[in-house]
Design a protein around this motif. Structure first.
Motif, PDB file in Angstrom:
ATOM      1  N   ASN A 175      37.074  27.895  31.953  1.00 50.30           N
ATOM      2  CA  ASN A 175      36.822  29.194  32.542  1.00 50.30           C
ATOM      3  C   ASN A 175      36.337  28.940  33.957  1.00 50.30           C
ATOM      4  O   ASN A 175      35.169  28.705  34.191  1.00 50.30           O
ATOM      5  CB  ASN A 175      35.773  29.948  31.728  1.00 50.30           C
ATOM      6  CG  ASN A 175      35.636  31.395  32.131  1.00 50.30           C
ATOM      7  OD1 ASN A 175      36.129  31.806  33.174  1.00 50.30           O
ATOM      8  ND2 ASN A 175      34.964  32.160  31.314  1.00 50.30           N
ATOM      9  N   ASP A 176      37.276  28.954  34.893  1.00 48.55           N
ATOM     10  CA  ASP A 176      36.950  28.727  36.292  1.00 48.55           C
ATOM     11  C   ASP A 176      36.383  30.025  36.857  1.00 48.55           C
ATOM     12  O   ASP A 176      37.117  30.892  37.303  1.00 48.55           O
ATOM     13  CB  ASP A 176      38.198  28.280  37.048  1.00 48.55           C
ATOM     14  CG  ASP A 176      37.918  27.952  38.494  1.00 48.55           C
ATOM     15  OD1 ASP A 176      36.757  28.111  38.927  1.00 48.55           O
ATOM     16  OD2 ASP A 176      38.852  27.551  39.187  1.00 48.55           O
ATOM     17  N   ARG A 177      35.090  30.170  36.800  1.00 50.35           N
ATOM     18  CA  ARG A 177      34.441  31.431  37.157  1.00 50.35           C
ATOM     19  C   ARG A 177      34.598  31.804  38.626  1.00 50.35           C
ATOM     20  O   ARG A 177      34.430  32.954  38.983  1.00 50.35           O
ATOM     21  CB  ARG A 177      32.959  31.371  36.814  1.00 50.35           C
ATOM     22  CG  ARG A 177      32.718  31.258  35.341  1.00 50.35           C
ATOM     23  CD  ARG A 177      31.236  31.391  35.065  1.00 50.35           C
ATOM     24  NE  ARG A 177      30.879  31.082  33.699  1.00 50.35           N
ATOM     25  CZ  ARG A 177      31.130  31.851  32.660  1.00 50.35           C
ATOM     26  NH1 ARG A 177      31.778  32.954  32.809  1.00 50.35           N
ATOM     27  NH2 ARG A 177      30.744  31.494  31.461  1.00 50.35           N
ATOM     28  N   LEU A 178      34.891  30.864  39.486  1.00 49.59           N
ATOM     29  CA  LEU A 178      34.994  31.180  40.909  1.00 49.59           C
ATOM     30  C   LEU A 178      36.401  31.038  41.468  1.00 49.59           C
ATOM     31  O   LEU A 178      36.777  31.746  42.381  1.00 49.59           O
ATOM     32  CB  LEU A 178      34.039  30.286  41.716  1.00 49.59           C
ATOM     33  CG  LEU A 178      32.560  30.418  41.355  1.00 49.59           C
ATOM     34  CD1 LEU A 178      31.743  29.387  42.110  1.00 49.59           C
ATOM     35  CD2 LEU A 178      32.063  31.817  41.644  1.00 49.59           C
ATOM     36  N   GLY A 179      37.178  30.111  40.932  1.00 47.68           N
ATOM     37  CA  GLY A 179      38.451  29.784  41.570  1.00 47.68           C
ATOM     38  C   GLY A 179      39.696  30.408  40.967  1.00 47.68           C
ATOM     39  O   GLY A 179      40.787  30.166  41.452  1.00 47.68           O
ATOM     40  N   THR A 217      36.150  35.906  31.595  1.00 50.74           N
ATOM     41  CA  THR A 217      35.720  36.230  32.955  1.00 50.74           C
ATOM     42  C   THR A 217      36.901  36.778  33.734  1.00 50.74           C
ATOM     43  O   THR A 217      37.980  36.188  33.721  1.00 50.74           O
ATOM     44  CB  THR A 217      35.174  34.979  33.672  1.00 50.74           C
ATOM     45  OG1 THR A 217      34.058  34.494  32.945  1.00 50.74           O
ATOM     46  CG2 THR A 217      34.749  35.292  35.092  1.00 50.74           C
ATOM     47  N   ILE A 218      36.692  37.912  34.402  1.00 50.79           N
ATOM     48  CA  ILE A 218      37.711  38.491  35.285  1.00 50.79           C
ATOM     49  C   ILE A 218      37.130  38.517  36.684  1.00 50.79           C
ATOM     50  O   ILE A 218      36.083  39.127  36.926  1.00 50.79           O
ATOM     51  CB  ILE A 218      38.107  39.904  34.820  1.00 50.79           C
ATOM     52  CG1 ILE A 218      38.728  39.828  33.431  1.00 50.79           C
ATOM     53  CG2 ILE A 218      39.074  40.537  35.818  1.00 50.79           C
ATOM     54  CD1 ILE A 218      39.074  41.153  32.821  1.00 50.79           C
ATOM     55  N   ASN A 219      37.809  37.834  37.621  1.00 50.00           N
ATOM     56  CA  ASN A 219      37.327  37.736  39.000  1.00 50.00           C
ATOM     57  C   ASN A 219      38.125  38.584  39.981  1.00 50.00           C
ATOM     58  O   ASN A 219      37.603  38.977  41.004  1.00 50.00           O
ATOM     59  CB  ASN A 219      37.385  36.278  39.478  1.00 50.00           C
ATOM     60  CG  ASN A 219      36.380  35.413  38.761  1.00 50.00           C
ATOM     61  OD1 ASN A 219      35.258  35.831  38.528  1.00 50.00           O
ATOM     62  ND2 ASN A 219      36.779  34.221  38.383  1.00 50.00           N
ATOM     63  N   ASP A 220      39.397  38.824  39.712  1.00 51.76           N
ATOM     64  CA  ASP A 220      40.254  39.482  40.691  1.00 51.76           C
ATOM     65  C   ASP A 220      41.164  40.470  39.994  1.00 51.76           C
ATOM     66  O   ASP A 220      42.134  40.095  39.354  1.00 51.76           O
ATOM     67  CB  ASP A 220      41.075  38.416  41.422  1.00 51.76           C
ATOM     68  CG  ASP A 220      41.946  38.998  42.510  1.00 51.76           C
ATOM     69  OD1 ASP A 220      41.903  40.225  42.738  1.00 51.76           O
ATOM     70  OD2 ASP A 220      42.677  38.211  43.138  1.00 51.76           O
ATOM     71  N   LEU A 221      40.862  41.753  40.125  1.00 50.16           N
ATOM     72  CA  LEU A 221      41.648  42.779  39.448  1.00 50.16           C
ATOM     73  C   LEU A 221      43.048  42.910  40.013  1.00 50.16           C
ATOM     74  O   LEU A 221      43.972  43.309  39.315  1.00 50.16           O
ATOM     75  CB  LEU A 221      40.931  44.134  39.534  1.00 50.16           C
ATOM     76  CG  LEU A 221      39.611  44.217  38.780  1.00 50.16           C
ATOM     77  CD1 LEU A 221      38.967  45.571  39.002  1.00 50.16           C
ATOM     78  CD2 LEU A 221      39.805  43.965  37.317  1.00 50.16           C
TER      79      LEU A 221
END
Length: 185
Positions: A103-107, A162-166
């Motif tokens: 789970n790459d929370r940032l990349g 984790t969702i970082n970019d909708l």
């Protein structure tokens, strides 16, 4: 001329070498991990916790997924569905179970880190008394557990989505992430 007599008592013997192989642990997916469609409209984390962690005189088919208190995007309703996997192998045998996901929370746009619980009962088996589940964390060397006396077990998988970019998510099609369930004797 001298004759020397040699007496030899040689016998032949046939030996048999036997070995026995054991059947591999088979893993059957009965239900996929599902966080529901409404979660795809937000950024953040959703952690699916699994419960109960012990059962008494029932089958483990009543395990449910609920949102943890530190989630930011889990739906209000309890539409979280844990993954359900049946394991079968040698009766009562010790096995090591690993869940491997990243789970790459940032990349990355989104990711999933699996976490599970292991019941030493198959879905059709009943506990006699109380049976405790074993937590199976993500990664690492795995957790040693035992199959039931009938050679079965059930693994439930929840974890953190984790969702970082909708903007990169397409909610009109199922989104798929992969993780590994590694089981060895």
């Amino acid at each position: 001329m001298f004759l020397t007599a040699y007496n030899s008592n040689a016998e032949t013997y046939t030996a048999s070498v036997q070995f026995e192989t054991i059947s591999p642990v088979l893993v059957f997916e009965n239900q996929v991990v599902d966080f529901g469609r409404s979660i795809m409209k937000k950024r953040g984390d959703c952690e699916m916790l699994l419960s109960p962690t012990s059962i008494t005189d029932t089958t483990p088919s009543n395990v449910i997924g609920t949102a943890s208190s530190n989630n930011t995007i889990c739906p209000i309703s309890n539409d979280l569905t844990p993954g359900q996997y049946e394991l079968s192998g040698v009766k009562g045998e010790a096995i090591t179970v690993s869940l491997i996901g990243s789970n790459d929370r940032l990349g990355s746009a989104w990711g999933f880190e699996p976490k599970g619980i292991f019941y030493p009962l198959g879905l059709s088996e009943s506990a006699s008394g109380s049976v405790s589940a074993t937590v199976i964390p993500n990664g690492g060397a795995g957790t040693q557990v035992n199959l039931s006396a009938n050679g079965q077990a059930t693994l439930y998988v929840g974890g953190v989505l984790t969702i970082n970019d909708l903007s990169t998510l397409n909610t009109s099609a199922p989104l798929i992430s992969t993780f590994i369930i590694d089981v060895i004797y």
